[in-house]
Design a protein around this motif. Sequence first.
Motif, mmCIF file in Angstrom:
data_model
loop_
_atom_site.group_PDB
_atom_site.id
_atom_site.type_symbol
_atom_site.label_atom_id
_atom_site.label_comp_id
_atom_site.label_asym_id
_atom_site.label_seq_id
_atom_site.Cartn_x
_atom_site.Cartn_y
_atom_site.Cartn_z
ATOM 1 N N TYR A 27 20.213 47.693 43.734
ATOM 2 C CA TYR A 27 19.481 48.929 43.302
ATOM 3 C C TYR A 27 17.976 48.473 43.002
ATOM 4 O O TYR A 27 17.373 47.247 43.245
ATOM 5 C CB TYR A 27 19.989 49.316 41.815
ATOM 6 C CG TYR A 27 19.876 48.564 40.782
ATOM 7 C CD1 TYR A 27 18.696 48.890 39.702
ATOM 8 C CD2 TYR A 27 20.309 47.258 40.462
ATOM 9 C CE1 TYR A 27 18.395 48.108 38.646
ATOM 10 C CE2 TYR A 27 19.989 46.489 39.369
ATOM 11 C CZ TYR A 27 18.988 46.774 38.353
ATOM 12 O OH TYR A 27 18.686 46.250 37.458
ATOM 13 N N CYS A 28 16.892 49.445 42.655
ATOM 14 C CA CYS A 28 15.603 49.313 42.457
ATOM 15 C C CYS A 28 15.154 50.236 41.372
ATOM 16 O O CYS A 28 15.548 51.314 41.543
ATOM 17 C CB CYS A 28 14.794 49.475 43.875
ATOM 18 S SG CYS A 28 13.328 48.633 43.510
ATOM 19 N N ASN A 29 14.342 49.921 40.605
ATOM 20 C CA ASN A 29 13.898 50.640 39.616
ATOM 21 C C ASN A 29 12.702 51.040 40.129
ATOM 22 O O ASN A 29 11.745 50.681 40.925
ATOM 23 C CB ASN A 29 13.470 49.843 38.263
ATOM 24 C CG ASN A 29 14.755 49.790 37.325
ATOM 25 O OD1 ASN A 29 15.562 50.450 37.365
ATOM 26 N ND2 ASN A 29 14.662 48.426 36.974
ATOM 27 N N PRO A 30 12.216 52.506 39.761
ATOM 28 C CA PRO A 30 12.999 53.372 38.821
ATOM 29 C C PRO A 30 14.090 53.790 39.302
ATOM 30 O O PRO A 30 14.291 53.988 40.495
ATOM 31 C CB PRO A 30 11.811 54.394 38.301
ATOM 32 C CG PRO A 30 10.979 54.552 39.578
ATOM 33 C CD PRO A 30 10.829 53.341 40.154
ATOM 34 N N MET A 31 15.039 54.167 38.366
ATOM 35 C CA MET A 31 16.214 54.695 38.888
ATOM 36 C C MET A 31 16.368 55.810 39.511
ATOM 37 O O MET A 31 15.404 56.833 39.300
ATOM 38 C CB MET A 31 17.357 55.120 37.587
ATOM 39 C CG MET A 31 17.604 53.602 36.868
ATOM 40 S SD MET A 31 18.724 53.938 35.356
ATOM 41 C CE MET A 31 20.249 54.488 35.906
ATOM 42 N N LEU B 80 13.761 49.676 51.590
ATOM 43 C CA LEU B 80 12.567 50.550 51.590
ATOM 44 C C LEU B 80 12.780 51.669 50.242
ATOM 45 O O LEU B 80 14.067 51.750 50.077
ATOM 46 C CB LEU B 80 12.608 51.425 52.612
ATOM 47 C CG LEU B 80 12.532 50.828 54.051
ATOM 48 C CD1 LEU B 80 12.923 51.822 55.207
ATOM 49 C CD2 LEU B 80 11.214 50.017 54.016
ATOM 50 N N GLN B 81 11.722 51.858 49.629
ATOM 51 C CA GLN B 81 11.823 52.658 48.479
ATOM 52 C C GLN B 81 10.884 54.044 48.845
ATOM 53 O O GLN B 81 9.592 53.389 48.752
ATOM 54 C CB GLN B 81 11.631 52.117 47.262
ATOM 55 C CG GLN B 81 11.798 52.833 45.913
ATOM 56 C CD GLN B 81 11.562 52.287 44.359
ATOM 57 O OE1 GLN B 81 10.523 51.417 44.521
ATOM 58 N NE2 GLN B 81 12.407 52.288 43.831
ATOM 59 N N PRO C 298 14.252 61.544 44.254
ATOM 60 C CA PRO C 298 12.782 61.278 43.741
ATOM 61 C C PRO C 298 12.190 59.945 44.149
ATOM 62 O O PRO C 298 11.081 59.730 44.293
ATOM 63 C CB PRO C 298 12.605 61.769 42.537
ATOM 64 C CG PRO C 298 13.807 61.814 41.813
ATOM 65 C CD PRO C 298 14.830 62.046 43.020
ATOM 66 N N HIS C 299 13.055 58.919 43.724
ATOM 67 C CA HIS C 299 12.727 57.535 44.164
ATOM 68 C C HIS C 299 13.863 56.786 44.855
ATOM 69 O O HIS C 299 14.529 55.903 44.556
ATOM 70 C CB HIS C 299 12.628 56.758 42.517
ATOM 71 C CG HIS C 299 11.637 57.381 41.901
ATOM 72 N ND1 HIS C 299 10.348 56.912 42.027
ATOM 73 C CD2 HIS C 299 11.860 58.159 40.626
ATOM 74 C CE1 HIS C 299 9.533 57.634 41.152
ATOM 75 N NE2 HIS C 299 10.365 58.397 40.287
ATOM 76 N N ASP C 300 13.778 57.338 46.080
ATOM 77 C CA ASP C 300 15.005 56.973 47.303
ATOM 78 C C ASP C 300 14.947 55.741 47.617
ATOM 79 O O ASP C 300 13.801 55.189 48.029
ATOM 80 C CB ASP C 300 14.816 58.070 48.404
ATOM 81 C CG ASP C 300 16.127 58.096 48.728
ATOM 82 O OD1 ASP C 300 17.327 57.698 48.357
ATOM 83 O OD2 ASP C 300 16.343 58.467 50.135
ATOM 84 N N TYR C 301 16.074 55.123 47.103
ATOM 85 C CA TYR C 301 16.035 53.426 47.663
ATOM 86 C C TYR C 301 17.150 53.227 48.688
ATOM 87 O O TYR C 301 18.144 53.817 48.633
ATOM 88 C CB TYR C 301 16.277 52.845 46.239
ATOM 89 C CG TYR C 301 16.662 51.180 46.728
ATOM 90 C CD1 TYR C 301 15.590 50.341 47.104
ATOM 91 C CD2 TYR C 301 17.878 50.577 46.585
ATOM 92 C CE1 TYR C 301 15.927 49.039 47.339
ATOM 93 C CE2 TYR C 301 17.985 49.501 46.857
ATOM 94 C CZ TYR C 301 17.423 48.598 47.129
ATOM 95 O OH TYR C 301 17.612 47.329 47.406
ATOM 96 N N VAL C 302 16.629 52.647 49.636
ATOM 97 C CA VAL C 302 17.531 52.542 50.935
ATOM 98 C C VAL C 302 17.538 51.156 51.234
ATOM 99 O O VAL C 302 16.836 50.450 51.582
ATOM 100 C CB VAL C 302 16.889 53.185 52.127
ATOM 101 C CG1 VAL C 302 17.979 53.015 53.245
ATOM 102 C CG2 VAL C 302 16.804 54.696 51.871
#
Length: 700
Positions: A147-151, A524-525, A571-575
């Motif tokens: 996972y990666c912040n921000p949530m 990627l984020q 809104p803070h899409d982490y792939v």
Amino acid sequence: MVKKVLLSCGLALAAFAVASAVPGDSIKVVKGQISDYYIPVSTNYDYSGRILDQQGNALEGATVMFFASPMHCNTDAEGRFTITGSDNDHRLYIYYPGYEIAEYMVEGGQSDIIIKMQPATQRQFLARKKAIATRWYDQDAYAPKTYCNPMNISYNYEPFNNNVRTLGSFRSSADPMGLTYKGEHFLFSTNQGGFHYSKDLTQWEFAPASFQRRPTDDDQCAPAAFVSGDTLYYTGSTYYGLPVWYTTNPKGGKFRKVMDCGVLPWWDPYLFLDDDGKLYLYYGSSNEYPLKGVQLSRDDFFPISKIHNVMALQPKDHGWERFGMNNDDEVTLAPFTEGASMTKHNGKYYLQYGAPGTEFKVYADGVYVSDNPLGPFVYQKHNPMSYKPGGYVQGSGHGGTFRDVNGNYWHVSTCMLSLKYKFERRIGLYPTAFDSDDVMYSSAAFGDYPNLNALSDIKDPEKRFSGWMLLSLGKKVKVSSVDSCYVAENLSDESMRTFWAAKTGNPGEWLEMDLGAVMTVRALQVNYYDYKTIQHNRANDVYYQYRIYASCDGKNWELVVDKSDNDTDCPHDYVELREELHTRYLRFESLHVPSGNVCLSEFRVFGNADGVAPATPKKLMVNRDKADTRNAMISWDAVDGAYGYNVYYGIAPDKLYNAITVYGTTQYDMRGLDKATPYYFSIESLNETGVSPRSKVVKR
């Protein structure tokens, strides 16, 4: 021009007796059978002219109308029209098949309008088809381990107050708390009208649970919840009294009341159920009064013990509790303490609290410890417990600690954004633990990089870092268009408070990043921001769609991530990619944004470059201010090829639990030390390949 009365709701004037209007009045009152009708009086103007094709030939049957108005007419055989508009009708709108819709601005009446229509061009639209699965991403089989912040949760938009901004509406959440319920992780936070839940702490779903009574209410400000058996209890932050609700089916939205109205002014409440079955409430948010603690009845949630003052700030001794962006404002206001939470470990009670203010990068959580749930509490020597003043995500205060399904501790907390409004915020998640001496700490050294999520059973917080480095910092970016001063450089500056905005929100707006060399990309984020957005509160049609392509030469592109049929808010899409991607160029193409212009605060790329890790920084100097030992200037020599540094400090050489991420400089003005505590410092450098060994520890 003539004065006319415009009837609303399609009601005929003959059906009513009309009251006389006083000259100059802007409203006529029409008496109806049930109620009065208030009809605006306006000055109307006549407009006439001709609608022609490009060669000057008349277009018969063209529809001439006013934008956003029912007023319309059709042209005759000579292309002539006459239309009457009111004071507010200034935008003629003309439609004819096979031609572009034309617009013409008018005012005050005209009789000689000539409008030549232009042939229609092919319109852009998003084809409705299933997203294409690639080697790197398949939305139907997505199972991230990091996972990666921000949530990446569906942060709600402010429902009413403070949501009218020059640059559009804004979304926010804060004051989070987490818990485990029936094998899943639940997240409660401010202004959501419900809660989020997840199995892995990466992918979050939303369940509505609103108890709002008035438009300006926020029944879930700084929420508190706890679990007893199969029942979840919940309340919100209040001075005047809110119910305590309970449910055995929170996702189904069925809640009942334990009590109708709290009898205490429990602002920022935290409900703690001890393992002996006793229930305690901790509450308070003030820069004048201490936090409170009290035992409650399990039957009706009334207080049954004395109300205790459990802690108060001591900014003269604790530098990190001082007000200001860098604990540097001791004049404007006294610092705030708020956001109490409680964790029990090895028979000891750890009372956590936030300070000094949510709008600052130094917002943090401290901890006091006691052998009794109501104290007396003793300040833990290692403080703050949760701290993140540097990097892309900044601030880590007013949070809560919970255990995941494997029993590992996590601290979820409030991150500063504070761009459109001081209470514009995000949420971060940090691994947390107790060391062999029962010292409570969380790890944020790589707190906005990819970390292993709850699917991994890891007890040591530092071992959750994936090892994937930041590849996008300072990289060159080209974009499809720019609105105002919100330029492409903002996409790679590692600041959440700057952004790129395209001229439109249409499909096809794009950005292209050059990593400078072929690198191994692992994640990627895509961090969206709201620009010219119109949205109040929660809506079901808030979602983003995009595609990401990769190229080694900037000419031949391959699809990597296809989210063209995504229907979730991200809104803070982490792939996290399924396998390594070797590329130099990345291209993001927007397909849909819910409102406003296409806008991103950062396009972040994680992975590793070929090469070796950077050297350890030399000449670490910590000059602690003798006149005020809360302050220290930290400096070091630059390392060739390093893009940043982590400065560690703590209360012992083996307890360097806090870290400050620094980019673009070789010094840091530290103003968050406790006056009477000796500290130990170390530093490491970061590059796109990896992390250096830490430097020799310095004591000050």
